[in-house]
Design a protein around this motif. Structure first.
Motif, PDB file in Angstrom:
ATOM      1  N   SER A   1    -105.526-117.820 -39.721  1.00 37.38           N
ATOM      2  CA  SER A   1    -105.864-119.032 -40.467  1.00 37.38           C
ATOM      3  C   SER A   1    -105.988-118.797 -41.970  1.00 37.38           C
ATOM      4  O   SER A   1    -105.767-119.713 -42.761  1.00 37.38           O
ATOM      5  CB  SER A   1    -107.157-119.640 -39.914  1.00 37.38           C
ATOM      6  OG  SER A   1    -108.200-118.695 -40.003  1.00 37.38           O
ATOM      7  N   ASP A   2    -106.322-117.564 -42.372  1.00 38.39           N
ATOM      8  CA  ASP A   2    -106.423-117.285 -43.810  1.00 38.39           C
ATOM      9  C   ASP A   2    -105.041-117.040 -44.441  1.00 38.39           C
ATOM     10  O   ASP A   2    -104.957-116.658 -45.620  1.00 38.39           O
ATOM     11  CB  ASP A   2    -107.376-116.099 -44.084  1.00 38.39           C
ATOM     12  CG  ASP A   2    -106.981-114.814 -43.394  1.00 38.39           C
ATOM     13  OD1 ASP A   2    -106.520-114.862 -42.239  1.00 38.39           O
ATOM     14  OD2 ASP A   2    -107.143-113.737 -44.007  1.00 38.39           O
ATOM     15  N   HIS A   3    -103.986-117.287 -43.661  1.00 39.91           N
ATOM     16  CA  HIS A   3    -102.611-117.171 -44.175  1.00 39.91           C
ATOM     17  C   HIS A   3    -101.814-118.446 -43.888  1.00 39.91           C
ATOM     18  O   HIS A   3    -101.161-118.981 -44.765  1.00 39.91           O
ATOM     19  CB  HIS A   3    -101.932-115.926 -43.592  1.00 39.91           C
ATOM     20  CG  HIS A   3    -102.650-114.685 -43.966  1.00 39.91           C
ATOM     21  ND1 HIS A   3    -102.236-113.850 -44.975  1.00 39.91           N
ATOM     22  CD2 HIS A   3    -103.834-114.163 -43.506  1.00 39.91           C
ATOM     23  CE1 HIS A   3    -103.123-112.866 -45.117  1.00 39.91           C
ATOM     24  NE2 HIS A   3    -104.096-113.027 -44.245  1.00 39.91           N
ATOM     25  N   LEU A   4    -101.924-118.924 -42.642  1.00 42.88           N
ATOM     26  CA  LEU A   4    -101.294-120.208 -42.282  1.00 42.88           C
ATOM     27  C   LEU A   4    -101.883-121.308 -43.165  1.00 42.88           C
ATOM     28  O   LEU A   4    -101.157-122.156 -43.687  1.00 42.88           O
ATOM     29  CB  LEU A   4    -101.547-120.502 -40.797  1.00 42.88           C
ATOM     30  CG  LEU A   4    -100.935-121.785 -40.230  1.00 42.88           C
ATOM     31  CD1 LEU A   4     -99.419-121.736 -40.268  1.00 42.88           C
ATOM     32  CD2 LEU A   4    -101.439-122.015 -38.803  1.00 42.88           C
TER      33      LEU A   4
ATOM     34  N   GLY B   1     -98.208-108.732 -47.102  1.00 40.56           N
ATOM     35  CA  GLY B   1     -98.941-109.402 -46.027  1.00 40.56           C
ATOM     36  C   GLY B   1    -100.219-108.639 -45.714  1.00 40.56           C
ATOM     37  O   GLY B   1    -100.785-107.992 -46.596  1.00 40.56           O
ATOM     38  N   ASP B   2    -100.670-108.728 -44.477  1.00 41.02           N
ATOM     39  CA  ASP B   2    -101.827-107.931 -44.041  1.00 41.02           C
ATOM     40  C   ASP B   2    -101.283-106.705 -43.336  1.00 41.02           C
ATOM     41  O   ASP B   2    -100.530-106.832 -42.367  1.00 41.02           O
ATOM     42  CB  ASP B   2    -102.694-108.727 -43.046  1.00 41.02           C
ATOM     43  CG  ASP B   2    -103.616-109.728 -43.721  1.00 41.02           C
ATOM     44  OD1 ASP B   2    -103.561-109.867 -44.950  1.00 41.02           O
ATOM     45  OD2 ASP B   2    -104.402-110.366 -42.991  1.00 41.02           O
ATOM     46  N   THR B   3    -101.655-105.540 -43.798  1.00 40.84           N
ATOM     47  CA  THR B   3    -101.144-104.330 -43.137  1.00 40.84           C
ATOM     48  C   THR B   3    -102.013-103.122 -43.447  1.00 40.84           C
ATOM     49  O   THR B   3    -102.767-103.107 -44.418  1.00 40.84           O
ATOM     50  CB  THR B   3     -99.681-104.032 -43.582  1.00 40.84           C
ATOM     51  OG1 THR B   3     -99.153-102.961 -42.775  1.00 40.84           O
ATOM     52  CG2 THR B   3     -99.570-103.667 -45.050  1.00 40.84           C
TER      53      THR B   3
ATOM     54  N   THR C   1     -96.646-114.717 -43.592  1.00 46.48           N
ATOM     55  CA  THR C   1     -96.624-113.327 -43.132  1.00 46.48           C
ATOM     56  C   THR C   1     -97.113-113.210 -41.696  1.00 46.48           C
ATOM     57  O   THR C   1     -96.706-112.314 -40.974  1.00 46.48           O
ATOM     58  CB  THR C   1     -97.483-112.407 -44.025  1.00 46.48           C
ATOM     59  OG1 THR C   1     -98.859-112.829 -43.965  1.00 46.48           O
ATOM     60  CG2 THR C   1     -97.001-112.447 -45.481  1.00 46.48           C
ATOM     61  N   HIS C   2     -98.024-114.086 -41.291  1.00 48.27           N
ATOM     62  CA  HIS C   2     -98.519-114.099 -39.902  1.00 48.27           C
ATOM     63  C   HIS C   2     -99.334-115.363 -39.687  1.00 48.27           C
ATOM     64  O   HIS C   2     -99.499-116.167 -40.615  1.00 48.27           O
ATOM     65  CB  HIS C   2     -99.282-112.817 -39.555  1.00 48.27           C
ATOM     66  CG  HIS C   2    -100.537-112.543 -40.346  1.00 48.27           C
ATOM     67  ND1 HIS C   2    -100.530-112.316 -41.710  1.00 48.27           N
ATOM     68  CD2 HIS C   2    -101.842-112.445 -39.953  1.00 48.27           C
ATOM     69  CE1 HIS C   2    -101.770-112.088 -42.109  1.00 48.27           C
ATOM     70  NE2 HIS C   2    -102.597-112.177 -41.071  1.00 48.27           N
ATOM     71  N   GLY C   3     -99.834-115.526 -38.463  1.00 47.18           N
ATOM     72  CA  GLY C   3    -100.414-116.812 -38.088  1.00 47.18           C
ATOM     73  C   GLY C   3    -101.894-116.993 -38.366  1.00 47.18           C
ATOM     74  O   GLY C   3    -102.415-118.098 -38.191  1.00 47.18           O
TER      75      GLY C   3
ATOM     76  N   GLY D   1    -105.536-116.569 -55.067  1.00 49.49           N
ATOM     77  CA  GLY D   1    -106.713-116.132 -54.320  1.00 49.49           C
ATOM     78  C   GLY D   1    -106.305-115.710 -52.918  1.00 49.49           C
ATOM     79  O   GLY D   1    -105.380-116.257 -52.330  1.00 49.49           O
ATOM     80  N   HIS D   2    -106.994-114.686 -52.380  1.00 57.42           N
ATOM     81  CA  HIS D   2    -106.688-114.110 -51.071  1.00 57.42           C
ATOM     82  C   HIS D   2    -105.232-113.625 -51.059  1.00 57.42           C
ATOM     83  O   HIS D   2    -104.855-112.863 -51.946  1.00 57.42           O
ATOM     84  CB  HIS D   2    -107.004-115.115 -49.960  1.00 57.42           C
ATOM     85  CG  HIS D   2    -107.324-114.440 -48.664  1.00 57.42           C
ATOM     86  ND1 HIS D   2    -108.337-113.527 -48.537  1.00 57.42           N
ATOM     87  CD2 HIS D   2    -106.756-114.543 -47.425  1.00 57.42           C
ATOM     88  CE1 HIS D   2    -108.382-113.096 -47.278  1.00 57.42           C
ATOM     89  NE2 HIS D   2    -107.419-113.697 -46.587  1.00 57.42           N
ATOM     90  N   SER D   3    -104.401-114.061 -50.112  1.00 52.39           N
ATOM     91  CA  SER D   3    -103.004-113.610 -50.127  1.00 52.39           C
ATOM     92  C   SER D   3    -102.062-114.674 -50.654  1.00 52.39           C
ATOM     93  O   SER D   3    -100.855-114.457 -50.750  1.00 52.39           O
ATOM     94  CB  SER D   3    -102.558-113.221 -48.712  1.00 52.39           C
ATOM     95  OG  SER D   3    -103.241-112.075 -48.291  1.00 52.39           O
TER      96      SER D   3
ATOM     97  N   ILE E   1    -104.325-107.918 -53.653  1.00 48.50           N
ATOM     98  CA  ILE E   1    -104.607-109.191 -52.976  1.00 48.50           C
ATOM     99  C   ILE E   1    -105.516-108.947 -51.771  1.00 48.50           C
ATOM    100  O   ILE E   1    -105.868-107.805 -51.480  1.00 48.50           O
ATOM    101  CB  ILE E   1    -103.302-109.914 -52.535  1.00 48.50           C
ATOM    102  CG1 ILE E   1    -102.515-109.077 -51.526  1.00 48.50           C
ATOM    103  CG2 ILE E   1    -102.432-110.228 -53.756  1.00 48.50           C
ATOM    104  CD1 ILE E   1    -101.303-109.796 -50.918  1.00 48.50           C
ATOM    105  N   HIS E   2    -105.883-110.021 -51.091  1.00 49.23           N
ATOM    106  CA  HIS E   2    -106.734-109.953 -49.890  1.00 49.23           C
ATOM    107  C   HIS E   2    -108.067-109.254 -50.200  1.00 49.23           C
ATOM    108  O   HIS E   2    -108.486-108.339 -49.493  1.00 49.23           O
ATOM    109  CB  HIS E   2    -105.995-109.253 -48.739  1.00 49.23           C
ATOM    110  CG  HIS E   2    -106.344-109.776 -47.367  1.00 49.23           C
ATOM    111  ND1 HIS E   2    -107.372-109.261 -46.611  1.00 49.23           N
ATOM    112  CD2 HIS E   2    -105.818-110.777 -46.621  1.00 49.23           C
ATOM    113  CE1 HIS E   2    -107.436-109.911 -45.450  1.00 49.23           C
ATOM    114  NE2 HIS E   2    -106.512-110.846 -45.426  1.00 49.23           N
ATOM    115  N   HIS E   3    -108.687-109.684 -51.290  1.00 47.80           N
ATOM    116  CA  HIS E   3    -109.985-109.134 -51.680  1.00 47.80           C
ATOM    117  C   HIS E   3    -110.852-110.246 -52.271  1.00 47.80           C
ATOM    118  O   HIS E   3    -110.330-111.313 -52.666  1.00 47.80           O
ATOM    119  CB  HIS E   3    -109.822-108.009 -52.708  1.00 47.80           C
ATOM    120  CG  HIS E   3    -109.239-108.468 -54.020  1.00 47.80           C
ATOM    121  ND1 HIS E   3    -109.993-109.115 -54.995  1.00 47.80           N
ATOM    122  CD2 HIS E   3    -107.979-108.410 -54.513  1.00 47.80           C
ATOM    123  CE1 HIS E   3    -109.213-109.415 -56.023  1.00 47.80           C
ATOM    124  NE2 HIS E   3    -107.987-109.010 -55.761  1.00 47.80           N
TER     125      HIS E   3
HETATM  126 MN    MN Z   1    -105.809-111.919 -43.554  1.00 46.56          MN
END
Ligand code: MN
Ligand code: NI
Length: 239
Positions: free
Chosen positions: A54-57, A145-147, A50-52, A7-9, A196-198
């Motif tokens: 909160s939806d990834h950390l 990641g997010d891009t 991929t980055h900091g 789910g998410h990333s 992903i990320h949907h």
């Molecule tokens: Mn994100």
């Protein structure tokens, strides 16, 4: 190599007897099947961030401490995790490759986004956002990641020949379905693509169906969160 989209990333990768979690946003992730939490978070060897945001950390600090797992992230973000009590960190930055456990190559790729951690109402900078290419057992996979879309994705294809891509398609904060499909059709040669990320939050309006409709090259799979996908080695060129 097994790939499980959570789910998410959030993604679990099992290869060479190791378990790697990417962006483990599990608590508060409405698409993560929480009944699988114990199974998913046990015996984790590496957590790649991929980055900091909160939806990834996500649950990184807790999972890292429970498993003595190593957090792999940019210098700033890995240092932040170290400062929060994570014992094992691997710092790296864009363009670099590290080899872990002798046979898993982790390359940090460019991403265009932002990266910060919120702390007491302030945003701490956590370096540049990133993506990852993971190569092991003759296979190569790319987690973007997010891009946004960028034409140097072509370099990622040329250098690392990923046969599996995990691309954000939710729009607003990242690429939407059209941009991600453009990347597949123009820059990559994926055999398998996982959007992903949907579907996590209402603000993410891009749908995997819209993405799949526009992808002309490679097979789009839309797993349920928590479903294990087995990837076999690329048929032609070695990774
Ligand atoms: Mn994100
Ligand atoms: Ni983000």
């Amino acid at each position: 190599m097994n790939i499980t989209w959570l789910g998410h990333s959030a993604t679990l990768i099992e290869t060479s007897g190791k378990r790697l979690l990417i962006d483990p946003f599990l608590s508060g992730n409405p698409t993560f099947p929480s009944a699988k939490r114990a199974e998913v978070t046990q015996n984790i060897d590496y957590i790649l961030l991929t980055h900091g945001h909160s939806d990834h950390l996500g649950d990184t600090l807790q999972i890292a401490k429970e498993n003595q797992a190593t957090v792999v992230a940019t210098f700033e973000l890995a240092s932040f995790c170290g400062g929060q009590g994570v014992k094992n960190i691997e710092m790296m930055n864009l363009g670099g490759t590290i080899e872990v456990d002798g046979n898993i190559k982790i390359t940090m790729t460019q991403a265009f986004h932002s990266s910060s951690v919120e702390s007491e109402g302030q945003f701490l900078n956590t370096g540049d956002p990133a993506g990852f290419v993971i190569r092991a057992q003759g296979q190569s996979i790319y987690h973007a990641g997010d891009t946004c879309l960028f034409s140097d994705m072509k370099l990622i294809d040329e250098l690392y020949k990923p046969s599996v891509g995990l691309l954000p398609i939710g729009d607003r904060f990242t690429m939407g379905p059209s941009e991600a499909a453009y990347a597949c059709n123009t820059f990559f040669n994926f055999e398998t693509v996982i959007p992903i990320h949907h579907s996590t939050f209402e603000l993410l309006t891009g749908t995997p169906q819209d993405f799949a409709r526009q992808v002309k090259k490679g097979k789009v799979i839309m797993p349920k969160a928590g479903e294990v996908i087995s990837i076999t080695a690329r048929k032609s060129a070695a990774a």
